[in-house]
Design an enzyme around this catalytic site. Sequence first.
Site, PDB file in Angstrom:
ATOM      1  N   HIS A  18      -3.786  -4.449   7.828  1.00  0.00           N
ATOM      2  CA  HIS A  18      -3.908  -3.262   8.675  1.00  0.00           C
ATOM      3  C   HIS A  18      -2.987  -3.374   9.883  1.00  0.00           C
ATOM      4  CE1 HIS A  18      -5.280   0.405  10.490  1.00  0.00           C
ATOM      5  NE2 HIS A  18      -5.851   0.668   9.331  1.00  0.00           N
ATOM      6  N   ARG A  64      -9.330   8.236  -0.839  1.00  0.00           N
ATOM      7  CA  ARG A  64     -10.296   8.649   0.195  1.00  0.00           C
ATOM      8  C   ARG A  64     -11.137   9.808  -0.322  1.00  0.00           C
ATOM      9  NH1 ARG A  64      -8.897   6.571   5.711  1.00  0.00           N
ATOM     10  NH2 ARG A  64     -10.668   7.830   6.348  1.00  0.00           N
ATOM     11  N   ASN A 111       0.861  -1.190   0.000  1.00  0.00           N
ATOM     12  CA  ASN A 111       0.000   0.000   0.000  1.00  0.00           C
ATOM     13  C   ASN A 111       0.901   1.246   0.000  1.00  0.00           C
ATOM     14  OD1 ASN A 111      -1.433   2.267   1.074  1.00  0.00           O
ATOM     15  ND2 ASN A 111      -3.071   0.897   1.678  1.00  0.00           N
ATOM     16  N   GLU A 146     -11.284  -9.169   3.027  1.00  0.00           N
ATOM     17  CA  GLU A 146     -10.005  -8.825   3.641  1.00  0.00           C
ATOM     18  C   GLU A 146     -10.258  -8.645   5.135  1.00  0.00           C
ATOM     19  OE1 GLU A 146      -7.395  -6.199   1.644  1.00  0.00           O
ATOM     20  OE2 GLU A 146      -6.405  -5.564   3.499  1.00  0.00           O
ATOM     21  N   HIS A 166      -5.572   3.696  -1.593  1.00  0.00           N
ATOM     22  CA  HIS A 166      -6.891   4.063  -1.062  1.00  0.00           C
ATOM     23  C   HIS A 166      -7.203   5.490  -1.483  1.00  0.00           C
ATOM     24  CE1 HIS A 166      -9.593   4.368   2.822  1.00  0.00           C
ATOM     25  NE2 HIS A 166     -10.231   4.701   1.731  1.00  0.00           N
ATOM     26  N   THR A 207      -8.330   3.569   8.550  1.00  0.00           N
ATOM     27  CA  THR A 207      -9.541   2.749   8.483  1.00  0.00           C
ATOM     28  C   THR A 207      -9.624   1.914   9.766  1.00  0.00           C
ATOM     29  OG1 THR A 207      -9.080   2.648   6.139  1.00  0.00           O
ATOM     30  CG2 THR A 207     -10.863   1.267   6.938  1.00  0.00           C
ATOM     31  N   HIS A 220       1.005   6.227   1.889  1.00  0.00           N
ATOM     32  CA  HIS A 220       1.747   7.178   2.724  1.00  0.00           C
ATOM     33  C   HIS A 220       2.963   7.776   2.032  1.00  0.00           C
ATOM     34  CE1 HIS A 220      -1.223   6.749   5.671  1.00  0.00           C
ATOM     35  NE2 HIS A 220      -1.098   5.441   5.661  1.00  0.00           N
ATOM     36  N   ARG A 261      -6.865  12.806   1.149  1.00  0.00           N
ATOM     37  CA  ARG A 261      -5.776  13.218   2.050  1.00  0.00           C
ATOM     38  C   ARG A 261      -4.423  12.644   1.652  1.00  0.00           C
ATOM     39  NH1 ARG A 261      -7.481  10.075   7.540  1.00  0.00           N
ATOM     40  NH2 ARG A 261      -9.432  11.161   7.096  1.00  0.00           N
ATOM     41  N   GLU A 295      -8.708   0.723  -3.082  1.00  0.00           N
ATOM     42  CA  GLU A 295      -9.582   0.748  -1.898  1.00  0.00           C
ATOM     43  C   GLU A 295     -10.452   1.991  -1.962  1.00  0.00           C
ATOM     44  OE1 GLU A 295      -7.089   0.810   1.500  1.00  0.00           O
ATOM     45  OE2 GLU A 295      -6.381  -1.218   1.222  1.00  0.00           O
TER      46      GLU A 295
END
Length: 257
Positions: free
Chosen positions: A203, A54, A16, A160, A52, A110, A19, A58, A79
């Site tokens: 996660h 969002r 992922n 998931e 993801h 999340t 970030h 962000r 996502e």
Amino acid sequence: MNVALTAVGKLRLGVNIDHVATVRNARGSPYPSPLRAALLAESAGADGITAHLREDRRHISDSDIEELVRELNLPLNLELAATAEMCEIALRHRPHAVCIVPERREELTTEAGLDVITHRLRLHGFVKPLRDAGSRVSIFIGAVPDQIRAAFDIGAEVVELHTGAYCDAHIEGDFVARDSELRRITAAAEFATGLGLEVHAGHGLTYDTVKPVAAISGIRELNIGHFLISEAVFRGLAGAVAEMRRLMDEARNGSRQ
Ligand code: PXP
């Protein structure tokens, strides 16, 4: 922790890259590039890339998604929340996979799985067009059999499992809670596999917590982001991903004995 569970088949690593975009957006600079990170992750052993989008954008932006869809060689797992806007975006890009996640603007990340039972009707209307467009639809969910069955009933192909509570308990040093969470995840993976669902998990996973999850036989893919991007500060992204890959393979192979 019990890592000596039977495990079969290759466990895929989805990296992922959200970030990377968080760091970029902190200064409004054009760098670091999520695409560049994705390509590096691929060369270091990632099997897929997760991002993801969002509602508040962000981290990952619409143009990041466009670039990833255009340039990536690996499968993209997009996502998103179950909204009309996100459905339209997913149908336009037709990524390899779409993972439906719950989203609250005020949350840092999340925080929990989707309540599929409560939102069954709305989610069913979301899953079908995505599947018809050729994306594999996954639902991010707690390790709760009734929620898993509901995900199956609305046509998801993948669940998931949220590993956040397991990872938090480890960080807090509450090993009784951690091991109990691990047992819940193991049982949920078995239940979901029995229904014919493919099982993923993710996660909060780190080098310290990944192996017991990687050893669970029913799980086919782990999606890991925040820790890998953090660790990249110290050992570079390729090194961070390669070490995660090594630990996952070790857990998988070790559990075959
Ligand atoms: N899987 C899902 C569905 C997620 O929403 C996230 C966080 O965006 C992850 C995996 C990765 O979590 P982390 O960044 O804590 O590794």
